[in-house]
Scaffold this motif. Structure first.
Motif, PDB file in Angstrom:
ATOM      1  N   LEU A  97       0.910  -0.985  -0.283  1.00 50.56           N
ATOM      2  CA  LEU A  97       0.378   0.035  -0.122  1.00 50.56           C
ATOM      3  C   LEU A  97       1.059   1.404   0.063  1.00 50.56           C
ATOM      4  CD1 LEU A  97      -1.228   0.595   3.774  1.00 50.56           C
ATOM      5  CD2 LEU A  97       0.227  -1.282   2.956  1.00 50.56           C
ATOM      6  N   GLN A  98       0.155   2.252  -0.948  1.00 50.09           N
ATOM      7  CA  GLN A  98       1.346   3.622  -1.145  1.00 50.09           C
ATOM      8  C   GLN A  98       0.193   4.875  -0.046  1.00 50.09           C
ATOM      9  OE1 GLN A  98       3.270   4.592  -3.728  1.00 50.09           O
ATOM     10  NE2 GLN A  98       4.208   2.663  -3.926  1.00 50.09           N
ATOM     11  N   CYS A  99      -0.986   4.863  -0.595  1.00 57.25           N
ATOM     12  CA  CYS A  99      -1.580   5.966   0.336  1.00 57.25           C
ATOM     13  C   CYS A  99      -2.690   5.671   0.847  1.00 57.25           C
ATOM     14  CB  CYS A  99      -2.387   7.346  -1.088  1.00 57.25           C
ATOM     15  SG  CYS A  99      -3.692   6.490  -1.734  1.00 57.25           S
ATOM     16  N   GLY A 100      -3.162   4.199   0.777  1.00 58.41           N
ATOM     17  CA  GLY A 100      -3.604   4.078   1.381  1.00 58.41           C
ATOM     18  C   GLY A 100      -4.939   3.767   1.047  1.00 58.41           C
ATOM     19  N   PHE A 101      -5.362   4.413   0.439  1.00 59.58           N
ATOM     20  CA  PHE A 101      -7.492   5.490  -0.454  1.00 59.58           C
ATOM     21  C   PHE A 101      -8.029   3.555  -1.037  1.00 59.58           C
ATOM     22  CE2 PHE A 101     -10.799   6.365  -2.440  1.00 59.58           C
ATOM     23  CZ  PHE A 101     -11.582   7.115  -0.882  1.00 59.58           C
ATOM     24  N   CYS A 102      -7.110   2.711  -2.211  1.00 59.81           N
ATOM     25  CA  CYS A 102      -7.861   1.849  -1.970  1.00 59.81           C
ATOM     26  C   CYS A 102      -7.707   0.240  -1.482  1.00 59.81           C
ATOM     27  CB  CYS A 102      -6.858   0.869  -3.300  1.00 59.81           C
ATOM     28  SG  CYS A 102      -5.162   0.573  -3.090  1.00 59.81           S
ATOM     29  N   THR A 103      -6.457   0.746   0.043  1.00 58.69           N
ATOM     30  CA  THR A 103      -6.195  -0.710   0.461  1.00 58.69           C
ATOM     31  C   THR A 103      -7.607  -1.667   1.795  1.00 58.69           C
ATOM     32  OG1 THR A 103      -4.135   0.970   1.122  1.00 58.69           O
ATOM     33  CG2 THR A 103      -4.746  -1.154   2.370  1.00 58.69           C
ATOM     34  N   ILE A 137      -8.954  -1.220  -8.314  1.00 58.95           N
ATOM     35  CA  ILE A 137      -7.886  -0.670  -9.532  1.00 58.95           C
ATOM     36  C   ILE A 137      -6.924   0.106  -7.809  1.00 58.95           C
ATOM     37  CG2 ILE A 137      -7.472   1.514 -10.505  1.00 58.95           C
ATOM     38  CD1 ILE A 137     -10.420   1.030 -11.543  1.00 58.95           C
ATOM     39  N   CYS A 138      -6.248  -0.388  -7.747  1.00 63.95           N
ATOM     40  CA  CYS A 138      -4.604   1.105  -7.052  1.00 63.95           C
ATOM     41  C   CYS A 138      -4.084   1.867  -7.980  1.00 63.95           C
ATOM     42  CB  CYS A 138      -4.190  -0.628  -6.040  1.00 63.95           C
ATOM     43  SG  CYS A 138      -3.011   1.048  -5.630  1.00 63.95           S
ATOM     44  N   ARG A 139      -3.882   2.924  -7.663  1.00 61.44           N
ATOM     45  CA  ARG A 139      -3.399   3.719  -8.451  1.00 61.44           C
ATOM     46  C   ARG A 139      -2.012   4.565  -7.877  1.00 61.44           C
ATOM     47  NH1 ARG A 139      -3.791   5.298 -14.342  1.00 61.44           N
ATOM     48  NH2 ARG A 139      -3.957   7.570 -13.962  1.00 61.44           N
ATOM     49  N   CYS A 140      -1.902   3.738  -6.643  1.00 66.62           N
ATOM     50  CA  CYS A 140      -0.607   3.814  -6.415  1.00 66.62           C
ATOM     51  C   CYS A 140       1.035   2.789  -6.418  1.00 66.62           C
ATOM     52  CB  CYS A 140      -0.552   3.912  -4.568  1.00 66.62           C
ATOM     53  SG  CYS A 140      -1.851   5.548  -4.552  1.00 66.62           S
ATOM     54  N   THR A 141       0.068   1.497  -6.196  1.00 65.66           N
ATOM     55  CA  THR A 141       1.175   0.313  -5.979  1.00 65.66           C
ATOM     56  C   THR A 141       1.635  -0.482  -7.610  1.00 65.66           C
ATOM     57  OG1 THR A 141      -0.179  -1.343  -5.746  1.00 65.66           O
ATOM     58  CG2 THR A 141       0.534  -0.272  -3.599  1.00 65.66           C
TER      59      THR A 141
ATOM     60  N   PRO B 199      -5.869   9.840  -9.009  1.00 60.68           N
ATOM     61  CA  PRO B 199      -6.204   9.209  -7.381  1.00 60.68           C
ATOM     62  C   PRO B 199      -7.282   8.692  -7.105  1.00 60.68           C
ATOM     63  CG  PRO B 199      -6.302  11.456  -7.456  1.00 60.68           C
ATOM     64  CD  PRO B 199      -6.065  11.252  -9.308  1.00 60.68           C
ATOM     65  N   MET B 200      -7.096   7.580  -6.429  1.00 57.20           N
ATOM     66  CA  MET B 200      -8.470   7.393  -5.470  1.00 57.20           C
ATOM     67  C   MET B 200      -9.293   7.821  -4.731  1.00 57.20           C
ATOM     68  SD  MET B 200      -7.477   4.417  -8.264  1.00 57.20           S
ATOM     69  CE  MET B 200      -9.436   3.969  -7.871  1.00 57.20           C
ATOM     70  N   GLU B 201      -8.877   8.643  -4.674  1.00 55.94           N
ATOM     71  CA  GLU B 201      -9.781   8.985  -3.810  1.00 55.94           C
ATOM     72  C   GLU B 201      -9.708  10.536  -4.248  1.00 55.94           C
ATOM     73  OE1 GLU B 201      -7.496  12.458  -0.907  1.00 55.94           O
ATOM     74  OE2 GLU B 201      -9.361  12.076   0.770  1.00 55.94           O
TER      75      GLU B 201
HETATM   76  S1  FES Z   1      -1.921   2.063  -2.046  1.00 54.08           S
HETATM   77 FE1  FES Z   1      -2.948   4.462  -3.624  1.00 54.08          FE
HETATM   78  S2  FES Z   1      -4.445   3.791  -4.612  1.00 54.08           S
HETATM   79 FE2  FES Z   1      -3.637   1.912  -3.978  1.00 54.08          FE
END
Ligand code: FES
Ligand code: FES
Lengths: 157, 788
Positions: A97-103, A137-141, B199-201
């Motif tokens: 995880l990075q931003c944690g939003f999809c997590t 969907i994950c945009r970060c990892t 971004p997902m958020e």
């Molecule tokens: S950790 Fe940021 S969208 Fe998956």
């Protein structure tokens, strides 16, 4: 207004809500369980995945009233007696995880994915995990470490 | 050395809250008594706004207020600004049209904010927004940047041909002369497709005006809260800067799109003052597609002049850049100073000339998106270089090797302003060739052919400029801010440390990395360091996170603050140990007298500073130090990427078989986090190459405004990557030797993928290389072959 009753993370709740209220709104706004995230409005991203009566569900496109009488588990209810679920640990250990939003949705989906595979005797390999997470969907990892995390989580689940 | 110090793959501090669902994103925050906002957005790309009938909506249940551009104008508010002034070739300043926080008189893109409704619940606000009727006078729209000049459409009054600026860099005469001498010229025509950051958020904002203290708080999904505070106070004029707090709590990804100051957050704050209620707005995904600043969107022609051996003599580039309907916060610098200055790439091309025309169009504003200008430069050069190799009959590795800036040429002054401090490109290429098993490719290609598949391999050797600075230089180029960074290190009585940074973390793991730096520098336990960011009332001041600047600029500010702590600690230690200050050595958390066993731990020194019962006369108590750092130069990460694809000629579907990324990021603080950053960047770059595309039709409707129409890369679209961070060449002008890694993957990967596809199918298609495009290209080649 209509009344709904459900068990959420082991606790019975009853609320009067507008019939049009989404399950995600119910959890987030009525119960304050903000770990269920909303990333889209089209059932595409999986940020909102919860478990209802043992199946994963996208809470952003389900009405709360549909779950009258159901037993719902959200990310807040995944750790038991203060012990993290092995899948939660696996995400942390593998930098999944990075931003944690999809997590949170990703972990809920993964838990169900692994559970189903084990029930059905399916081998859990990279291919199975990648296909199984197609609805998240994950945009970060770049998914690389998520796949690693789910494979590790599957080992310890 | 500290156990969790620099160079160790420490697990992230921030993860516990994220994996348990206790992160605190803006939409998770509830301010007591908050009301909800819903925007009325223009359904037309270009239209006059006549009467706005709000009467029916105003009478609906729960509605607290409805505001339009007239109300904004009546309150005398300013508009949003573009913070970077670019001058045209002729010396004239760029043409910036007004950018009101609610459209006034005219709507300029689909999704432009025309009115806002605030109600007791979000559903009530949305119901009322739907009951508002707007008298639009639909105008013809200019959408395609290649046609914006001659569209006959005037998007902003007094800006002829929609031209924002016509800018140039490099030596035109020298370049033209080299072309006249060339043995061979290779030319490519390129479109760098438009992307939605996603971004997902989704973006969100809560404006909270408190009457009793006449103070304002804005919770918002921002990558740089201090700059938001500056723009909202100094330019939009909603609140005085000292009475405005901007809080960017946990932020669910930004990728550039959350650097900018947006209308919605301004409106939420302003409406809160008008209604004396906290006002919350949360974007839905379609609103995000319509109104988050988009990225890329260039149309370019690039030519390389070579001698008979394939040595580059000169590069000539023309680019048209789409700015959208308004200039977003940093829009103007992306296709100029962050793009054209990178056109030297890793090559010693002696002469370069580039001119860029930036245009308004009736589309969402375009601004920085992961990599910002550098992916556009890299796609252009690395496509051109690959074609050069092909036309000169040289292997893709060889054409690059032949033209690389040699190791002993650093520091290297490029013909386009930048001076690379350090770099060594051949080892990355060698390592990538080895890891990708380049030698084994012909055999793998034969195996694919036997299955009826087309296999291709593609290269990309990128360079980027990170940690943007120095302030004096960017100031001379038109920047409206300084791009230094600040850090404060604050000890408490018990030896625990709070770090306050002006950068912002939205997934990059600063809470971990910065704590590692402090643990290393001060010899304190990693667990005893807490990193605080994203709240203008807590952190001193800062410039936020973008352009991979956090560690190279913010981390170095942190080192400087630690140095000040050590310097003060030495004074205290000298007093306590009854020694001369110059004899005190600080190492691994201990101040000791050189050559003796007399020493004091940093905890004891800190305690003495906070309980100064036995303390040097005249020295200020307390142990808290602030430092600012303004770097001497950009940093220059580089790398070589190799992609191998298999194309199914029957369906046109491209499958990535392997992707190898070898990067030189200089020194690395947390290799686990750095690799994760590369993975994420690669997915976004591969997404651009294969799937993602923001598509407007000719009337300016966004056809790809949901996840059903805009293809996001998913887990089963991507392979596991081979990522290798070489020992690298350390940056020479920050003490950490770090360069930045956040954007590399997105910069280096698109050309590698597209070169691999071209290699597989024998012809070039434009991004994204959708199955349909690839299939059609193959049919065309087959027809041509049949006709021969
Ligand atoms: S950790 Fe940021 S969208 Fe998956
Ligand atoms: S929020 Fe439910 S799928 Fe996106």
């Amino acid at each position: 207004m209509t009344s709904v009753t459900m068990t959420v993370n082991g606790k019975a709740v009853t609320k009067d809500i507008e019939p049009r209220m989404l399950l995600s709104t119910f959890l987030r706004e009525e119960l304050g369980l903000t770990g269920t995230h909303v990333g889209c409005d089209t059932s595409q991203c999986g940020c909102c995945v919860v478990h209802a009566d043992g199946d994963s569900v996208k809470a952003c496109t389900a009405l709360a009233v549909q779950f009258d009488g159901a037993s719902v588990t959200t990310i807040e209810g995944l750790a038991q007696n203060g012990t993290l679920h092995p899948m939660q640990e696996a995400f942390r250990d593998n930098h999944g995880l990075q931003c944690g939003f999809c997590t949170t949705g990703m972990i809920m989906s993964s838990v169900d994915l692994v559970k189903k595979a084990k029930e059905q005797g399916i081998t859990i390999d990279e291919h199975y995990v990648r296909e199984g997470l197609e609805g998240n969907i994950c945009r970060c990892t770049g998914y690389h470490n998520i796949v690693k995390a789910v494979l590790a989580g599957a080992q310890s689940m | 050395m500290a156990t969790n110090g620099i160079g160790t793959p420490v697990k992230r501090k921030e993860d516990l809250r994220f994996i348990t669902g206790s992160g605190r994103y803006t939409d998770d925050i509830h301010v007591p008594n908050q009301a909800y906002a819903c925007f009325v957005r223009s359904p037309h790309a270009h239209a006059t706004i006549g009467a706005i009938d709000t009467s029916a909506a105003a009478a609906m249940p729960g509605v607290l207020g409805i505001f339009t551009g007239e109300d904004v104008a009546a309150d005398g508010l300013g508009g949003l600004i573009c913070g970077w002034m670019v001058k045209s070739k002729d010396g004239s300043p760029m043409k910036a049209g007004p950018h009101p926080i609610l459209a006034h008189g005219k709507a300029r893109y689909v999704g432009d904010h025309v009115a806002v409704v605030v109600a007791e619940t979000f559903e009530q606000a949305r119901d009322a927004a739907e009951a508002i009727t707007v008298d639009y006078g639909v105008l013809p729209a200019a959408v395609d940047v290649a046609k914006a000049h001659d569209s006959g459409v005037d998007i902003h009054a007094d800006i002829p041909n929609n031209l924002v600026y016509d800018w140039e860099i490099g030596d035109k005469a020298a370049t033209d002369a080299a072309f006249a001498q060339a043995a061979h010229v290779t030319r490519v025509d390129l479109v760098n497709n438009r992307l939605v950051p996603n971004p997902m958020e989704p973006r969100a904002a809560i404006g909270h005006y408190e009457f009793g203290t006449d103070s304002f708080t804005l919770y918002t999904t921002s990558q740089n809260p201090h700059v938001a505070r500056l723009v909202i106070s100094a330019f939009v004029g909603i609140a005085p800067e000292h009475k405005l707090t901007v809080v960017a709590p946990d932020v669910g990804g930004g990728f550039g799109s959350k650097i900018f100051i947006y209308a919605e957050e301004c409106v939420a704050l302003w409406a809160s003052r008008k209604l004396r209620r906290p006002v919350k707005w949360t974007s839905d995904r379609t609103e995000a597609f319509l109104s988050d600043a988009h990225g890329r969107d260039h149309v370019s022609v690039a030519e390389m002049a070579m001698d008979q051996n394939g040595n580059f003599l000169a590069l000539r580039v023309n680019t048209k850049a789409n700015m959208g309907a308004y200039l977003s916060t940093f829009a103007s610098c992306i296709p100029t100073y962050l793009y054209a200055t990178l056109l030297a790439g890793q090559y010693k091309t002696p002469a370069i000339y580039c001119d860029v025309q930036a245009y308004y169009t009736n589309t969402a504003p375009v601004d920085a998106y992961r990599g910002a200008g550098r992916p556009e430069a890299t796609y252009l050069i690395e496509t051109l270089v690959e074609e050069c190799g092909k036309e000169m009959g040289l292997d893709p590795a060889e054409i690059r090797r032949r033209n690389f800036i040699p190791k002993d040429a650093f520091p290297y002054q490029t013909p386009v302003a930048l001076q690379y401090d350090t770099g060594d490109y051949e080892p990355c290429l060698d390592k990538a060739l080895e890891l990708a098993d380049y030698a084994g490719f012909p055999a793998r290609r034969s195996q694919s052919e036997a299955k009826g598949k087309l296999r291709g391999i593609g290269f990309s050797a990128y360079i980027e400029a990170c940690g943007i600075a120095p302030s004096a230089v960017i100031g001379s180029l038109g920047a409206g801010v300084g791009l230094w960074e600040s850090a404060k290190v604050r000890f408490s009585h018990t030896g625990k440390v709070q770090v306050l940074t002006g950068t912002h973390s939205h997934g990059q793991g600063h809470e971990t990395t910065f704590a590692q730096v402090v643990a290393e520098k001060l010899g304190v336990a990693y667990e005893d360091v807490d990193v605080i960011h994203g709240d203008t009332s807590k952190t001193t001041v800062g410039m936020g996170t973008y352009g991979s600047r956090s560690l190279a600029v913010g981390g170095e500010a942190l080192v400087k603050a630690c140095d000040k702590i050590v310097a003060k600690g030495k004074k205290i230690a000298a007093h306590l140990l009854e020694a001369a200050e110059q004899d005190i050595v600080f190492q691994d958390g201990n101040f000791s007298v050189a050559g003796t066993d007399k020493s004091k731990s940093i905890g004891e020194i800190v305690f003495a500073a906070l309980v100064p019962h036995n303390y040097p006369a005249g020295l200020e108590p307390g142990m808290e130090e602030t430092a600012y750092y303004d770097p001497a130069n950009f940093t220059y990460p580089s790398g070589v990427y190799i992609c191998e694809v298999e194309v199914d000629p029957d369906s046109g579907v491209t499958e990535i078989q392997s992707f190898t990324a070898v990067d030189d990021f200089g020194n690395v603080v947390n290799p686990m986090i750095v690799e994760g950053q590369v993975h994420g960047g690669l997915a976004q770059g591969i997404g651009q190459a294969l799937f993602e595309n923001a598509v407007y039709d000719e009337s300016g409707q966004l056809l790809s405004a949901s996840y059903m129409d805009y293809t996001m890369p998913r887990a089963d679209d991507l392979p596991s990557f081979v990522v290798h961070t070489t020992a690298g060449t350390a940056c020479t002008h920050n003490s950490l030797g770090v360069k930045g890694c956040g954007e590399a993957g997105a910069i280096g990967s698109p050309p590698a993928v597209m070169n691999a596809i071209a290699d597989a199918i024998g012809t070039r298609v434009s991004m994204p290389a959708t199955p349909e495009k690839v299939w059609r290209a193959l049919q065309k080649t087959n027809l041509a072959k049949a006709a021969e």
